[in-house]
Design an enzyme around this catalytic site. Sequence first.
Site, PDB file in Angstrom:
ATOM      1  N   CYS A 125       0.830  -1.197   0.000  1.00  0.00           N
ATOM      2  CA  CYS A 125       0.000   0.000   0.000  1.00  0.00           C
ATOM      3  C   CYS A 125       0.877   1.264   0.000  1.00  0.00           C
ATOM      4  CB  CYS A 125      -0.987  -0.024   1.164  1.00  0.00           C
ATOM      5  SG  CYS A 125      -2.402   1.090   0.960  1.00  0.00           S
ATOM      6  N   HIS A 181      -3.573  -5.539   1.091  1.00  0.00           N
ATOM      7  CA  HIS A 181      -2.911  -5.790   2.368  1.00  0.00           C
ATOM      8  C   HIS A 181      -2.915  -7.276   2.748  1.00  0.00           C
ATOM      9  CE1 HIS A 181      -2.430  -1.618   3.965  1.00  0.00           C
ATOM     10  NE2 HIS A 181      -3.429  -1.355   3.135  1.00  0.00           N
ATOM     11  N   GLU A 195      -1.070  -8.707   4.855  1.00  0.00           N
ATOM     12  CA  GLU A 195      -0.840  -8.828   6.302  1.00  0.00           C
ATOM     13  C   GLU A 195      -2.132  -8.716   7.107  1.00  0.00           C
ATOM     14  OE1 GLU A 195      -1.029  -4.377   5.939  1.00  0.00           O
ATOM     15  OE2 GLU A 195      -0.547  -6.104   4.664  1.00  0.00           O
TER      16      GLU A 195
END
Length: 223
Positions: A86, A200, A202
């Site tokens: 990002c 994302h 994660e």
Amino acid sequence: MKVTVLQFPGTNCEYDTKYAFEKLGADVEIIWHEETTLPENTDLVVAPGGFSYGDYLRSGALAKFAPIMNAVKEYAANGGKVLGICNGFQILAESGLLPGALKRNDNLHFISKHHHLKVVNNDNVFLQELNIGDVVNIPVAHHDGNYFIDEDGLKELEKNGQILLQYCNKNGENQILNGSVEQIAGVCNKEKNVFGLMPHPERAMELLLGCDDGVKMLQGFLK
């Protein structure tokens, strides 16, 4: 494996990133942007998401001048692996470590939701645990995720297998999300040691939180 996560003023995903890689068994250290060297034995540098320097001027435009970025550039030039997620992707593009640029979403709105991605190329350490054509469902959260590259640059990306991911529907059919050229969601450099994506992974590490499709994406770095 030693993962070094960068932290800038305004970064807000460093601890999510730390948790994700620790969950996979990595040793993770967060370092402040004013540092001038990376920790010894670093196997992967991650520039995480957030709003570095408040996105002043442009997303990632000021972070590229941070002292630590000189060390990151040297590390990448010597073959070290770097991942930008990002805002981290925006920083790597602004720094010249990745081709193209990230601009305002075509609908001018912040987009925050889960969205499907299709794996375009997996001949790289990042996506080696996935197959070409696999569809994953990963959170996106950005205002400036509209990936742009000119026609010649796009041809180079296609020629060198640098397009990693495209936005798609659940059936793998390309789908417009933010206006990105060819619905590109992630790319790598020609040498395939620097990677960037707007979604994302994660944040997609546990079924309890909606999805664990991020696990296979990040696991590739631990091989």
